[in-house]
Enzyme design. Sequence first.
Site, short mmCIF file in Angstrom:
data_model
loop_
_atom_site.label_atom_id
_atom_site.label_comp_id
_atom_site.label_asym_id
_atom_site.label_seq_id
_atom_site.Cartn_x
_atom_site.Cartn_y
_atom_site.Cartn_z
N GLY A 169 19.47 -57.76 1.52
CA GLY A 169 20.62 -58.65 1.54
C GLY A 169 20.74 -59.56 2.75
N ASP A 170 20.01 -59.27 3.83
CA ASP A 170 20.02 -60.14 5.02
C ASP A 170 18.63 -60.13 5.63
OD1 ASP A 170 20.86 -61.83 7.02
OD2 ASP A 170 22.00 -60.33 8.12
N LEU A 171 17.64 -60.39 4.79
CA LEU A 171 16.25 -60.13 5.16
C LEU A 171 15.60 -61.33 5.86
CD1 LEU A 171 14.34 -57.71 4.92
CD2 LEU A 171 13.41 -58.73 2.84
#
Length: 265
Positions: A169-171
Site C-alpha cells: 500500500g505504500d511501496l
Amino acid sequence: MTWRKTRFPHPDAALAEADGLRWLAEVPDGARVARVRDVGPGVLELESIRSGPTTAVAARAFGAALARTHAAGADFFGQVPGCTDGFMAQAPMPGPSTPDLRWGEFYGGTRVLPFLRTAVGQGSITPDGAAAVEAVVARLVAGDLEHDQPARVRELAAPGRPAVARLHGDLWNGNVLWDADAGGEAVLIDATAHGGHAETDLAMLALFGQPHSGDIVEGYQEVSPLAAGWPDRIALHQLNPLLVHTVLFGSSYADAAVRAAAAYV
C-alpha cells in the site's frame, strides 16, 4: 536489535501499521516483512535491518515473493487488517462505505476523490487540474477503467468473489530495505496494507525511482503474469500517492497528478 518508531499522525496508526505488517508476513513464501517486536499506541518496535546494496538475483526473488503476497488476497477492496484505519505517511486512508465495491469505485471514491477535495480546499491544485482528475474519477466509478489483476491473484480468488490483491500500500523505494546480512534480500517496512489492485504496488515502486524495477517486474511475471497493457496504467495507479503528496507537501506534486490524470480523461 530493534528499531523504534514514534512519529505517527495518530496513536492508532502504530497499531494499524503493525497489523498490516503482520498480515503481509503471514503469506507463505511471500515478501519478507520486518518483524514486529512490540507495539503500543504511538510506538512501534521492529527488527533492525542493516541496509545495503542488492543484486539482480535478489531483486528478481523479491518480485516473485511480492507476487505471492499479492495472490494471498483480501476479502474486498479497501479491507484493512485489524480494527484501526490505515494511514499513508501522515495522511489517513478512508475506508470503503461498503465491501461490495468494484475496484474503480473503491479507488476513485476512496483513494482519489477525498484527497483531490482536500487539495482543492488547500488551494494546491487549479480548477482546471481538479476538473481533469474529477473526469478520471467519473470514469473509474463508471467502470470504464476496470482491468484484470495479475494471473495468480485471479486464479486464487474465491469462487464468485472479485479478485482482490493483498497490498503493501505504500511501496515506494524507501520502504524496501535490502538486508546486507541476508545477501541483499528485500525487507518491507512502513506498510499501509489493504485489499486493492496489485498494479498499485508496482506503480508505487516506479513513482520515485526503483533502480531494480526491471528485475523486480521480471521476477513478478515469472510467478504471476501481469494483464496486457499494464505499463499504460502505471500513471493511473499513481494518482493516489501523487494526490496524497499534494495534500502533505504542497502544489509541487499537483502538476504531476494532473499529468497522470490526463492520459485517462
